[in-house]
Design a protein around this motif. Sequence first.
Motif, PDB file in Angstrom:
ATOM      1  N   LEU A 252       0.836  -1.207   0.000  1.00 44.44           N
ATOM      2  CA  LEU A 252       0.000   0.000   0.000  1.00 44.44           C
ATOM      3  C   LEU A 252       0.871   1.257   0.000  1.00 44.44           C
ATOM      4  CD1 LEU A 252      -2.697   1.506   0.292  1.00 44.44           C
ATOM      5  CD2 LEU A 252      -2.586   1.074   2.760  1.00 44.44           C
ATOM      6  N   VAL A 253       1.875   1.279   0.857  1.00 44.59           N
ATOM      7  CA  VAL A 253       2.783   2.431   0.931  1.00 44.59           C
ATOM      8  C   VAL A 253       3.500   2.621  -0.401  1.00 44.59           C
ATOM      9  CG1 VAL A 253       4.912   3.273   2.005  1.00 44.59           C
ATOM     10  CG2 VAL A 253       3.080   2.331   3.428  1.00 44.59           C
ATOM     11  N   SER A 254       3.904   1.521  -1.013  1.00 42.37           N
ATOM     12  CA  SER A 254       4.590   1.594  -2.303  1.00 42.37           C
ATOM     13  C   SER A 254       3.683   2.151  -3.390  1.00 42.37           C
ATOM     14  CB  SER A 254       5.088   0.205  -2.697  1.00 42.37           C
ATOM     15  OG  SER A 254       5.688   0.224  -3.975  1.00 42.37           O
ATOM     16  N   GLU A 255       2.417   1.720  -3.405  1.00 42.98           N
ATOM     17  CA  GLU A 255       1.465   2.219  -4.402  1.00 42.98           C
ATOM     18  C   GLU A 255       1.245   3.717  -4.252  1.00 42.98           C
ATOM     19  OE1 GLU A 255      -2.090  -0.067  -3.967  1.00 42.98           O
ATOM     20  OE2 GLU A 255      -1.296  -1.807  -5.049  1.00 42.98           O
ATOM     21  N   ILE A 256       1.141   4.175  -3.013  1.00 43.17           N
ATOM     22  CA  ILE A 256       0.933   5.603  -2.772  1.00 43.17           C
ATOM     23  C   ILE A 256       2.167   6.399  -3.178  1.00 43.17           C
ATOM     24  CG2 ILE A 256       0.742   7.319  -0.910  1.00 43.17           C
ATOM     25  CD1 ILE A 256      -1.412   5.535   0.318  1.00 43.17           C
ATOM     26  N   GLY A 257       3.341   5.887  -2.852  1.00 42.80           N
ATOM     27  CA  GLY A 257       4.566   6.571  -3.253  1.00 42.80           C
ATOM     28  C   GLY A 257       4.702   6.663  -4.763  1.00 42.80           C
ATOM     29  N   ASP A 258       4.390   5.573  -5.456  1.00 44.80           N
ATOM     30  CA  ASP A 258       4.467   5.570  -6.923  1.00 44.80           C
ATOM     31  C   ASP A 258       3.486   6.576  -7.524  1.00 44.80           C
ATOM     32  OD1 ASP A 258       6.393   3.620  -6.802  1.00 44.80           O
ATOM     33  OD2 ASP A 258       5.045   1.963  -7.321  1.00 44.80           O
ATOM     34  N   ALA A 259       2.256   6.621  -6.969  1.00 47.29           N
ATOM     35  CA  ALA A 259       1.248   7.541  -7.488  1.00 47.29           C
ATOM     36  C   ALA A 259       1.642   9.002  -7.249  1.00 47.29           C
ATOM     37  CB  ALA A 259      -0.108   7.255  -6.835  1.00 47.29           C
ATOM     38  N   CYS A 260       2.191   9.277  -6.071  1.00 42.63           N
ATOM     39  CA  CYS A 260       2.622  10.646  -5.764  1.00 42.63           C
ATOM     40  C   CYS A 260       3.758  11.073  -6.686  1.00 42.63           C
ATOM     41  CB  CYS A 260       3.065  10.744  -4.311  1.00 42.63           C
ATOM     42  SG  CYS A 260       1.739  10.668  -3.092  1.00 42.63           S
ATOM     43  N   ALA A 261       4.678  10.146  -6.962  1.00 36.70           N
ATOM     44  CA  ALA A 261       5.836  10.489  -7.792  1.00 36.70           C
ATOM     45  C   ALA A 261       5.458  10.645  -9.256  1.00 36.70           C
ATOM     46  CB  ALA A 261       6.909   9.412  -7.630  1.00 36.70           C
ATOM     47  N   LYS A 262       4.595   9.759  -9.775  1.00 38.37           N
ATOM     48  CA  LYS A 262       4.268   9.789 -11.198  1.00 38.37           C
ATOM     49  C   LYS A 262       3.195  10.814 -11.528  1.00 38.37           C
ATOM     50  CE  LYS A 262       2.571   6.993 -15.062  1.00 38.37           C
ATOM     51  NZ  LYS A 262       2.089   5.660 -15.516  1.00 38.37           N
ATOM     52  N   TRP A 263       2.161  10.889 -10.687  1.00 39.52           N
ATOM     53  CA  TRP A 263       0.991  11.704 -11.007  1.00 39.52           C
ATOM     54  C   TRP A 263       0.795  12.921 -10.096  1.00 39.52           C
ATOM     55  CZ3 TRP A 263      -2.060  11.252 -15.210  1.00 39.52           C
ATOM     56  CH2 TRP A 263      -2.033  10.046 -15.922  1.00 39.52           C
TER      57      TRP A 263
ATOM     58  N   VAL B  73       7.431  20.796  -1.116  1.00 37.83           N
ATOM     59  CA  VAL B  73       8.625  21.371  -0.478  1.00 37.83           C
ATOM     60  C   VAL B  73       9.175  20.424   0.580  1.00 37.83           C
ATOM     61  CG1 VAL B  73       9.479  23.282   0.944  1.00 37.83           C
ATOM     62  CG2 VAL B  73       7.932  23.740  -0.971  1.00 37.83           C
ATOM     63  N   TRP B  74       8.310  19.867   1.448  1.00 35.26           N
ATOM     64  CA  TRP B  74       8.778  18.918   2.461  1.00 35.26           C
ATOM     65  C   TRP B  74       9.547  17.765   1.818  1.00 35.26           C
ATOM     66  CZ3 TRP B  74       3.355  19.014   5.090  1.00 35.26           C
ATOM     67  CH2 TRP B  74       3.310  20.048   6.042  1.00 35.26           C
ATOM     68  N   SER B  75       9.034  17.274   0.680  1.00 39.12           N
ATOM     69  CA  SER B  75       9.660  16.120   0.012  1.00 39.12           C
ATOM     70  C   SER B  75      10.840  16.528  -0.865  1.00 39.12           C
ATOM     71  CB  SER B  75       8.617  15.381  -0.835  1.00 39.12           C
ATOM     72  OG  SER B  75       8.296  16.116  -2.012  1.00 39.12           O
ATOM     73  N   ASN B  76      11.114  17.833  -0.938  1.00 40.32           N
ATOM     74  CA  ASN B  76      12.217  18.357  -1.761  1.00 40.32           C
ATOM     75  C   ASN B  76      12.061  17.937  -3.224  1.00 40.32           C
ATOM     76  OD1 ASN B  76      14.518  20.093  -1.613  1.00 40.32           O
ATOM     77  ND2 ASN B  76      15.864  18.314  -1.900  1.00 40.32           N
ATOM     78  N   ASP B  77      10.832  18.064  -3.717  1.00 48.96           N
ATOM     79  CA  ASP B  77      10.471  17.771  -5.111  1.00 48.96           C
ATOM     80  C   ASP B  77      10.376  16.280  -5.441  1.00 48.96           C
ATOM     81  OD1 ASP B  77      10.119  20.402  -5.761  1.00 48.96           O
ATOM     82  OD2 ASP B  77      11.931  20.583  -6.979  1.00 48.96           O
ATOM     83  N   ALA B  78      10.482  15.400  -4.442  1.00 48.87           N
ATOM     84  CA  ALA B  78      10.250  13.974  -4.723  1.00 48.87           C
ATOM     85  C   ALA B  78       8.811  13.785  -5.198  1.00 48.87           C
ATOM     86  CB  ALA B  78      10.521  13.133  -3.483  1.00 48.87           C
ATOM     87  N   TYR B  79       7.885  14.526  -4.565  1.00 49.23           N
ATOM     88  CA  TYR B  79       6.483  14.531  -4.958  1.00 49.23           C
ATOM     89  C   TYR B  79       6.112  15.956  -5.367  1.00 49.23           C
ATOM     90  CZ  TYR B  79       6.367  10.118  -2.346  1.00 49.23           C
ATOM     91  OH  TYR B  79       6.610   8.851  -1.872  1.00 49.23           O
ATOM     92  N   GLU B  80       5.510  16.097  -6.533  1.00 48.74           N
ATOM     93  CA  GLU B  80       5.182  17.427  -7.046  1.00 48.74           C
ATOM     94  C   GLU B  80       3.692  17.735  -6.934  1.00 48.74           C
ATOM     95  OE1 GLU B  80       6.733  18.471 -10.893  1.00 48.74           O
ATOM     96  OE2 GLU B  80       8.428  17.101 -10.645  1.00 48.74           O
ATOM     97  N   SER B  81       3.405  18.982  -6.662  1.00 46.27           N
ATOM     98  CA  SER B  81       2.032  19.495  -6.736  1.00 46.27           C
ATOM     99  C   SER B  81       1.729  19.738  -8.208  1.00 46.27           C
ATOM    100  CB  SER B  81       1.927  20.801  -5.935  1.00 46.27           C
ATOM    101  OG  SER B  81       0.625  21.329  -5.997  1.00 46.27           O
TER     102      SER B  81
END
Length: 346
Positions: free
Chosen positions: A40-51, A261-269
């Motif tokens: 579950l954590v992996s799916e959320i991380g992948d979705a945040c990073a890609k989309w 910002v917290w993620s230092n651009d690992a996850y984008e808005s």
Amino acid sequence: MEQVDEAFIQPIEFRPKQKQEETGDEIPVIDLCNIDKERLVSEIGDACAKWGFFQVINHGVPLDLKEKMEEVAKEFCHQPIEQKKKVARDELNPMGFYESEHTKNVRDWKNVFDFLVQDPTFIPATPHPDDTELRTLTNQWPTHPSRFRSREICEEYTREVEKLAFKLLDLVSLSLGLPEKRLTCYFKEQTSFARINHYPPCPSPHLALGVGPHKDGGALSVLSQDDVGGLQVKRKSDGEWIPVKPTPNAYIINVGNAMQVWSNDAYESVEHRVVVNSLKERFSIPFFFFPAYYVDVKPLEELLNDKNPAKYKPFNWGKFFASRNRSDYKKSDTENIQIENFKAKS
């Protein structure tokens, strides 16, 4: 066909295509009841990073409460305008009813009703760095329709969605390799609010947008939408606008500027917008999960190293919120502040 007022007309480059092409690509739908937490954590991380976006099902918000909230939204929005204006917002108190919201200085084809999660909520009186005065925001509750005993429904609903937001915050933290509760402390006196969005049928949907292209400011947004559809996400890979297809009893989640910002651009808005249509009205109910006014937003130290230095300078959330909070009230001669304004020099 009747034309819309010029205040609603988007620049040519922002106008939606009259016919949306099928891309075959969709934002992920994630089941929060997945017993394999690591997956579950992996799916959320992948979705945040890609989309920067995903949908969740089996989220824990009671369906009957969600349906009651949707009924409240319709009853309020279908009242005569005179009734709704009794709880109109203004430049000092942004909570309540509003019909002239602007995105990038173009009027949105919608009207809204905003209410705080914590009432009262405190934010800086002005965006000026040296001004320490605080401003008190309070909710305005309609007396009509009678269901606005609806205050109780709205408050109960936001409590349940808030639980979901904290659960998602924990999962996003884990996906970044951080402790589960790493980000919780930033929300002790949160500035979060919920909104009822009403998008009436539009006579010229090829010229106007329900909401123009924009990025959300906070940590996460948690959105309930009806079955009409209209939300579109700008795909990071090629800039194509991808429709978010309605999924029954799902919530749409997106990463906001603070999380970027917290993620230092690992996850984008990621930029998104709402298209309208000429036949059907549309409703949505977003919950904007915002930290406390005194939080300084900056890249988390645990994620930084020589190869991944901080990409942003710290900024105060309250001042950032105060600036953006007033900029959508009317057309402005100055550009809305963005996190790009706080980019660190490389």
